[in-house]
Design a protein around this motif. Structure first.
Motif, short mmCIF file in Angstrom:
data_model
loop_
_atom_site.label_atom_id
_atom_site.label_comp_id
_atom_site.label_asym_id
_atom_site.label_seq_id
_atom_site.Cartn_x
_atom_site.Cartn_y
_atom_site.Cartn_z
N LEU A 4 43.71 89.14 39.70
CA LEU A 4 43.97 88.45 38.44
C LEU A 4 45.12 89.16 37.72
CD1 LEU A 4 40.24 88.07 37.32
CD2 LEU A 4 41.56 86.64 38.90
N VAL A 5 46.20 88.45 37.48
CA VAL A 5 47.38 89.04 36.87
C VAL A 5 47.46 88.60 35.41
CG1 VAL A 5 49.91 89.03 36.85
CG2 VAL A 5 48.67 89.18 39.02
N PHE A 34 47.41 84.75 34.47
CA PHE A 34 47.01 84.37 33.11
C PHE A 34 48.08 84.93 32.17
CE2 PHE A 34 43.25 84.54 35.68
CZ PHE A 34 42.48 83.47 35.24
N GLU A 35 48.85 84.04 31.57
CA GLU A 35 49.97 84.46 30.72
C GLU A 35 49.78 83.92 29.30
OE1 GLU A 35 54.85 83.93 30.46
OE2 GLU A 35 53.81 83.73 32.39
N GLU A 36 49.77 84.84 28.32
CA GLU A 36 49.61 84.44 26.93
C GLU A 36 50.81 83.63 26.46
OE1 GLU A 36 46.91 84.85 25.33
OE2 GLU A 36 45.90 86.63 26.12
N ASP A 37 50.61 82.82 25.44
CA ASP A 37 51.72 82.09 24.83
C ASP A 37 52.74 83.10 24.29
OD1 ASP A 37 50.63 79.64 25.36
OD2 ASP A 37 49.65 79.44 23.41
N PRO A 38 54.04 82.80 24.35
CA PRO A 38 55.05 83.72 23.82
C PRO A 38 54.77 84.06 22.36
CG PRO A 38 56.09 81.97 25.06
CD PRO A 38 54.65 81.60 24.94
N ILE A 67 48.11 94.49 35.67
CA ILE A 67 49.08 94.39 34.59
C ILE A 67 50.26 95.28 34.93
CG2 ILE A 67 47.53 93.74 32.70
CD1 ILE A 67 47.27 96.62 31.96
N SER A 68 51.43 94.94 34.39
CA SER A 68 52.62 95.73 34.71
C SER A 68 52.56 97.10 34.06
CB SER A 68 53.88 94.98 34.28
OG SER A 68 53.88 94.76 32.88
#
Length: 305
Positions: A4-5, A34-38, A67-68
């Motif tokens: 899960l990224v 899974f990317e949060e809204d900007p 996570i990076s």
């Protein structure tokens, strides 16, 4: 077991390019992203962010969260410890691919007590505290710079769309009968920017009664840091945002309070905005902070919260 990224940027002017590069180089197999809204602020607790909550709902025991770098997910010591507790309870692994935490197994626990290893907890607290110190110093320097600019007569904040060089032409055009829409087209700005530039020339301003009551006096209240962190990520009107942006941070042990100066009505509006901190989804420390602020706001009108 799923990979899960999680990705996030703090402002809508930023991109996830760097995160994508780090995560691609990591060679993660079949990632579920899974990317949060900007513009999702790091001040918003990770457990209250929409996409991270969605990730936790999707996850199954044995999955790995990638996570990076650590500060894409958390901000401050308490955020780290809260997230690690949730990951441990859900039996999820955490893999950080860049930065100070990348060489550590943050999910390592004592085999008998089940608690975080003391060495892991120490390193988490030390590195997170260093990150907080860096951000606090940056905030203080920014505030000092704004104060110095104000002393020279410069006003902070966003620069007006209608610059001083074109304001005279805009005002002359308006007095000469040009429409707001026409001036906006000519100067390639919004109608709102034109209205701001000619506000004192508009009929509703020049015809206003001179006997209007005096405005409310501004009052300074200490807003708990957890309330301030929540509100910075919330949708606020210009008066509320201005009051928050001009607040003065005051250190309180490991946390801080924000000394906010505003008219009572704005304080009441800010209190209404942080109502979610009194809900069941909020952590106890947030509920306590919101009640403290409610008590202070209530003294302005004599009401009880």
């Amino acid at each position: 077991m799923a990979n899960l990224v999680y990705k996030r940027v703090s402002t809508d002017q930023q991109s996830t390019d760097r995160q994508n590069l780090v995560l691609t180089e990591a060679g993660i197999e079949d990632p579920v992203v899974f990317e949060e809204d900007p513009g999702t602020s790091s001040r918003l607790h990770p457990l209250q962010r929409p996409k991270f909550s969605e990730l936790l709902t999707y996850a199954r025991p044995g999955d790995t969260v990638h996570i990076s770098e650590m500060f894409r997910l958390v901000r401050g010591t308490q955020h780290v410890l809260d997230v690690l507790d949730v990951l441990h309870a859900s039996r999820l692994a955490l893999r950080i691919h860049d930065g100070a935490f990348s060489a550590m197994d943050l999910t390592a626990r004592h085999p008998r007590t089940g608690e975080l290893l003391s060495t892991v907890k120490f390193m988490v607290q030390t590195l997170a505290a260093a990150g907080e110190l860096q951000r606090d110093l940056q905030r203080e320097l920014t505030y000092d710079g704004l104060r110095a600019a104000e002393a020279k007569g410069n006003k902070g904040g966003r620069r007006p769309a209608v610059t001083a060089a074109t304001a005279a032409a805009v005002r002359a055009g308006y007095l000469g009968g040009r429409s707001i829409a026409g001036l906006a087209r000519d100067h390639h700005v919004s109608r709102g920017a034109i209205r701001t530039a000619v506000a004192d020339l508009m009929p509703e301003h020049t015809d206003a009664s001179q006997d209007t009551p005096a405005p409310e006096a501004a009052v300074t209240l200490d807003m708990p840091g957890k309330v301030a962190d929540f509100l910075r990520a919330a949708e606020l009107d210009p008066a509320e945002r201005d009051a928050l942006d001009h607040g003065v941070p005051v250190r309180r042990g490991q946390g801080y309070t924000l000394r906010v100066t505003a008219v009572p009505a704005v304080h009441s509006q800010l209190l209404d905005r942080c109502q979610p901190l009194d809900g069941t989804a909020a952590i106890p420390a947030q509920r306590k902070a919101r009640r403290e602020y409610a008590n202070r706001v209530s003294t302005l009108s004599g009401d009880t919260p």
